[in-house]
Design a protein around this motif. Structure first.
Motif, mmCIF file in Angstrom:
data_model
loop_
_atom_site.group_PDB
_atom_site.id
_atom_site.type_symbol
_atom_site.label_atom_id
_atom_site.label_comp_id
_atom_site.label_asym_id
_atom_site.label_seq_id
_atom_site.Cartn_x
_atom_site.Cartn_y
_atom_site.Cartn_z
ATOM 1 N N TYR A 91 0.828 -1.214 0.000
ATOM 2 C CA TYR A 91 0.000 0.000 0.000
ATOM 3 C C TYR A 91 0.863 1.265 0.000
ATOM 4 O O TYR A 91 0.707 2.124 0.859
ATOM 5 C CB TYR A 91 -0.966 0.014 1.195
ATOM 6 C CG TYR A 91 -1.911 -1.163 1.183
ATOM 7 C CD1 TYR A 91 -3.027 -1.156 0.349
ATOM 8 C CD2 TYR A 91 -1.676 -2.278 1.964
ATOM 9 C CE1 TYR A 91 -3.880 -2.240 0.299
ATOM 10 C CE2 TYR A 91 -2.522 -3.370 1.918
ATOM 11 C CZ TYR A 91 -3.630 -3.353 1.094
ATOM 12 O OH TYR A 91 -4.471 -4.426 1.045
ATOM 13 N N ASP A 176 -7.895 -4.276 -8.910
ATOM 14 C CA ASP A 176 -8.709 -5.154 -9.748
ATOM 15 C C ASP A 176 -7.801 -5.786 -10.815
ATOM 16 O O ASP A 176 -6.648 -5.404 -10.967
ATOM 17 C CB ASP A 176 -9.922 -4.413 -10.336
ATOM 18 C CG ASP A 176 -9.532 -3.370 -11.367
ATOM 19 O OD1 ASP A 176 -8.325 -3.094 -11.518
ATOM 20 O OD2 ASP A 176 -10.432 -2.821 -12.006
ATOM 21 N N HIS A 203 1.776 -13.075 -3.063
ATOM 22 C CA HIS A 203 1.039 -14.288 -2.716
ATOM 23 C C HIS A 203 0.505 -14.978 -3.961
ATOM 24 O O HIS A 203 0.012 -16.088 -3.886
ATOM 25 C CB HIS A 203 -0.189 -13.942 -1.860
ATOM 26 C CG HIS A 203 0.154 -13.635 -0.444
ATOM 27 N ND1 HIS A 203 0.839 -14.503 0.345
ATOM 28 C CD2 HIS A 203 -0.106 -12.557 0.320
ATOM 29 C CE1 HIS A 203 0.990 -13.977 1.545
ATOM 30 N NE2 HIS A 203 0.430 -12.793 1.553
ATOM 31 N N PRO B 40 -14.951 -4.261 -12.849
ATOM 32 C CA PRO B 40 -13.677 -3.555 -12.630
ATOM 33 C C PRO B 40 -13.846 -2.397 -11.639
ATOM 34 O O PRO B 40 -14.969 -2.026 -11.298
ATOM 35 C CB PRO B 40 -13.318 -3.038 -14.025
ATOM 36 C CG PRO B 40 -14.564 -3.112 -14.832
ATOM 37 C CD PRO B 40 -15.442 -4.137 -14.222
ATOM 38 N N ASN B 41 -12.727 -1.822 -11.210
ATOM 39 C CA ASN B 41 -12.789 -0.641 -10.350
ATOM 40 C C ASN B 41 -13.578 0.450 -11.055
ATOM 41 O O ASN B 41 -13.453 0.631 -12.256
ATOM 42 C CB ASN B 41 -11.376 -0.098 -10.081
ATOM 43 C CG ASN B 41 -10.632 -0.947 -9.061
ATOM 44 O OD1 ASN B 41 -11.233 -1.757 -8.370
ATOM 45 N ND2 ASN B 41 -9.337 -0.753 -8.983
ATOM 46 N N GLU B 166 -15.733 -6.425 -0.784
ATOM 47 C CA GLU B 166 -14.366 -6.936 -0.910
ATOM 48 C C GLU B 166 -13.762 -7.332 0.433
ATOM 49 O O GLU B 166 -12.703 -6.835 0.816
ATOM 50 C CB GLU B 166 -13.481 -5.902 -1.593
ATOM 51 C CG GLU B 166 -13.881 -5.652 -3.036
ATOM 52 C CD GLU B 166 -12.838 -4.821 -3.754
ATOM 53 O OE1 GLU B 166 -11.650 -5.150 -3.613
ATOM 54 O OE2 GLU B 166 -13.212 -3.873 -4.436
ATOM 55 N N ALA B 169 -10.021 -8.626 0.143
ATOM 56 C CA ALA B 169 -9.029 -7.943 -0.708
ATOM 57 C C ALA B 169 -7.692 -7.758 -0.016
ATOM 58 O O ALA B 169 -6.652 -7.757 -0.653
ATOM 59 C CB ALA B 169 -9.566 -6.590 -1.170
ATOM 60 N N MET B 170 -7.698 -7.592 1.311
ATOM 61 C CA MET B 170 -6.442 -7.315 1.997
ATOM 62 C C MET B 170 -5.876 -8.545 2.704
ATOM 63 O O MET B 170 -4.954 -8.428 3.502
ATOM 64 C CB MET B 170 -6.654 -6.190 3.016
ATOM 65 C CG MET B 170 -7.116 -4.912 2.340
ATOM 66 S SD MET B 170 -7.473 -3.577 3.494
ATOM 67 C CE MET B 170 -5.842 -2.939 3.772
ATOM 68 N N ASP B 172 -4.292 -12.651 2.929
ATOM 69 C CA ASP B 172 -3.467 -13.602 2.194
ATOM 70 C C ASP B 172 -4.332 -14.816 1.814
ATOM 71 O O ASP B 172 -5.488 -14.904 2.215
ATOM 72 C CB ASP B 172 -2.219 -13.984 3.005
ATOM 73 C CG ASP B 172 -2.552 -14.761 4.264
ATOM 74 O OD1 ASP B 172 -3.678 -15.254 4.403
ATOM 75 O OD2 ASP B 172 -1.670 -14.894 5.116
ATOM 76 N N PRO B 173 -3.794 -15.747 0.984
ATOM 77 C CA PRO B 173 -4.639 -16.844 0.493
ATOM 78 C C PRO B 173 -5.302 -17.657 1.614
ATOM 79 O O PRO B 173 -6.456 -18.076 1.470
ATOM 80 C CB PRO B 173 -3.660 -17.716 -0.299
ATOM 81 C CG PRO B 173 -2.574 -16.789 -0.728
ATOM 82 C CD PRO B 173 -2.446 -15.766 0.369
ATOM 83 N N LYS B 177 -9.406 -17.975 2.264
ATOM 84 C CA LYS B 177 -10.161 -19.224 2.353
ATOM 85 C C LYS B 177 -10.991 -19.273 3.626
ATOM 86 O O LYS B 177 -12.146 -19.696 3.600
ATOM 87 C CB LYS B 177 -9.205 -20.421 2.287
ATOM 88 C CG LYS B 177 -8.975 -20.862 0.861
ATOM 89 C CD LYS B 177 -8.018 -22.043 0.761
ATOM 90 C CE LYS B 177 -7.288 -21.978 -0.584
ATOM 91 N NZ LYS B 177 -5.941 -22.531 -0.531
ATOM 92 N N HIS B 199 -13.103 -9.189 -6.237
ATOM 93 C CA HIS B 199 -12.279 -9.217 -7.450
ATOM 94 C C HIS B 199 -11.752 -10.611 -7.717
ATOM 95 O O HIS B 199 -11.095 -10.836 -8.727
ATOM 96 C CB HIS B 199 -11.058 -8.308 -7.282
ATOM 97 C CG HIS B 199 -11.356 -6.863 -7.443
ATOM 98 N ND1 HIS B 199 -12.126 -6.383 -8.465
ATOM 99 C CD2 HIS B 199 -11.000 -5.792 -6.714
ATOM 100 C CE1 HIS B 199 -12.217 -5.077 -8.356
ATOM 101 N NE2 HIS B 199 -11.549 -4.693 -7.289
#
Lengths: 287, 276
Positions: A91, A176, A203, B40-41, B166, B169-170, B172-173, B177, B199
């Motif tokens: 960020y 996006d 990631h 999209p954004n 969202e 959005a911030m 990790d994988p 999950k 997204h």
């Protein structure tokens, strides 16, 4: 300007109840012009490691040597090191603060004490390197730009320092798909133009697989693996056990192989998978 | 009274903008559905979410939640209780220094009696699988756990609809999950209606229905299979499709007899096995 990391260990808050070992005996060599991907689960030590590469953190033990200079030596000019090794945090747009894009990007070079005409030249070049139109954007407030544009301005601020090595920590998080592809595309472009060494922390295996020459895998403070993407993704079971994914198409090929199909499993992109499947289907007369 | 969120002819214009952020949007979210909104954004997704619980009111047209018109100021609190919102950044949504106090914040504000608050907090933490963390300070939690605390805080207000802008959005994988599994459970086991803005296409694939926004309009609507079979259209507006979906699309284009609506790796394996 190679970077050598030798037996690097870092302990946060040693000797307190909050003591925690973030890096254990990490060894790594980054050669000139290489494009590295650094992967690992949250808390694996990626961020701690990259903050050692420009002297923001000091090793508890071990060494970090940038361009022949040991960063732990007395009298090291860290300012010079930080100019050579540019670090773009997660960020980075949160760090924008100036009234105009031009002033924001000029902040770093101005701190280097460069002459005004050199600053102006670098600012223009950096803004164009990240794919923005200098004349259209230079006088705008960074805060009225879109998220993707703000991030690119922040990256331009680091590029304007003309680093030899650029480290980007999750540069596409929160964008996006189009914004992500644009930023990654720009990184590839300016890496070529400036002949820079790039370390990308991410990631997203699908992004990493497409871009980098080599991958280093961090897990619980150790560098557990490094090599080309194809070598790394072969150990998909180990990656999965560390909470890391492999690209969907790589996974697909492994599953096909396990079903006894004659396909290569070192496939990382949709294009490669397409070619591989067509080849196998042709052998069977289905295409 | 209709059990649904209904948007009829909705237009929305931000006060400092010369353009409409939403242009004549007509949508229905039925009770119990799991709907993903992608785009999209700048396509109007987040604006739409904020209209669904009355944070914004339409410039033109109307939005009703279970028949309650969001333009009517008297309905605002009823609507916000029915439709809870979860935002992108977990750190901005957590107010207390202990997890269970944070979860209690919403029902306390609604004036729920203390013993009932206790019951709701326990239940909400159970649902998001964070019961063991009730006494912990939120800053010690991972991103995925924090976002689940935020979800528990909303659940404790007993909403019918949960609108998520969202939420991953911030993360990790692994955090992603965790949150998506929680969202699925809220829908399948708790019967909550979910509107998920995302997204990440692998998340949208899990929904019953996908709404695709582009330039302030609803571009497409349909099941994940219907939507993701339109690979070219999605790519044109700058969206992704899952890698295996794109692969199927390309192989079909090269004359191979594969389905074009493949969504998962296992489906693709079944599809390809007879040909290889």
């Amino acid at each position: 300007m190679p970077i050598v990391v030798k037996n690097l260990t870092h302990v946060y808050m040693p000797g307190t109840p909050f003591e925690s070992v973030a890096l254990r005996d990490v060894n790594w060599k980054v050669e000139d012009g290489e494009f590295w991907g650094l992967i690992g689960h949250t808390g694996s030590g990626k961020s701690t490691l990259i903050q050692h590469l420009n002297g923001l953190l000091k090793p508890t033990s071990g060494e970090v040597i940038v361009d022949g200079v040991n960063l732990s030596d007395r009298g090291v000019n860290l300012r010079e090191i930080r100019q050579k090794v540019g670090l773009v945090f997660q960020y980075p747009e949160h760090q924008l603060f100036e009234e105009t894009v031009e002033k924001d990007v000029a902040f770093g070079p101005r701190n280097l004490g460069l002459p005004e005409d050199e600053i102006a030249r670098r600012v223009k070049e950096a803004i164009e390197l990240v794919g923005l139109k200098y004349d259209e954007i230079k006088d705008r407030s960074p805060f009225e730009l879109s998220g993707g544009q703000m991030r690119r301005v922040a990256i331009a601020g680091v590029l304007a320092m003309k680093p030899k090595v650029l480290i980007l920590d999750e540069p596409t998080v929160g964008l996006d798909p189009r914004g992500r592809d644009e930023i990654l595309g720009q990184i590839v472009e300016f890496r070529k133009k400036q002949n820079m060494t790039v370390i990308l922390v991410s990631h997203s295996m699908e992004d990493i697989a497409k871009l980098v020459d080599k991958i280093a895998v961090m897990h619980k403070g150790r560098m557990v693996d490094s090599g080309t993407p194809k070598q790394i993704f072969k150990n998909y079971e180990a990656l999965a056990s560390m909470g890391l994914d492999i690209p969907q198409v790589t996974h697909l090929m492994i599953k096909l192989k396990n079903r006894g199909k004659d396909v290569a499993t070192d496939v990382m992109t949709v294009e490669e998978a397409e070619a591989e499947v067509l080849k196998a289907a042709r052998r069977k007369g289905h295409a | 009274m209709a059990a649904e969120i209904l948007a009829e002819g909705v237009c929305y214009q931000y006060s400092r903008s010369s353009q409409m952020a939403l242009k004549d949007v007509n949508l229905r979210i039925g009770k119990g559905e799991f709907v993903a909104i992608i785009g999209p954004n700048g396509s109007g997704k987040s604006t739409l979410a904020k209209l669904f619980n009355g944070l914004f009111v339409p410039t033109k047209g109307r939005v009703t939640v279970d028949g309650l018109d969001t333009r009517d100021r008297e309905n605002v609190w009823k609507i916000r209780q029915k439709a809870g919102m979860v935002f992108q950044n977990p750190d901005n949504q957590i107010v207390a220094t202990v997890v269970e106090e944070d979860v209690a914040f919403g029902p306390e504000n609604l004036g729920v009696p203390p013993e009932e608050i206790r019951r709701r907090v326990d239940e909400a933490l159970e649902i998001v699988e964070l019961k063991d963390y009730a006494q912990k300070p939120p800053h010690q939690l991972s991103g995925g756990q924090k976002q689940r605390v935020a979800i528990a805080g909303i659940l404790a207000m007993r909403p019918e609809y949960i609108i998520m802008d969202e939420p991953t959005a911030m993360l990790d994988p692994v955090g992603r999950k965790e949150v998506i599994n929680t969202v699925k459970r809220l829908n399948r086991e708790e019967g909550k209606t979910i509107v998920l803005i995302t997204h990440f296409m692998e998340e949208a694939v899990q929904a019953d229905r996908i709404i695709v926004m582009s330039e302030g309009r609803v571009l497409m609507e349909g099941s994940p299979r219907e939507i993701f079979s339109k690979v070219d259209e999605l790519k044109t507006i700058g969206l992704d499709v899952p890698q295996v979906t794109e692969l199927a699309h390309r192989l079909k284009g090269r004359g191979l007899a594969v389905r074009s609506d493949v969504l998962t790796i296992d489906e693709m394996v079944e599809c390809l096995c007879p040909l290889l």
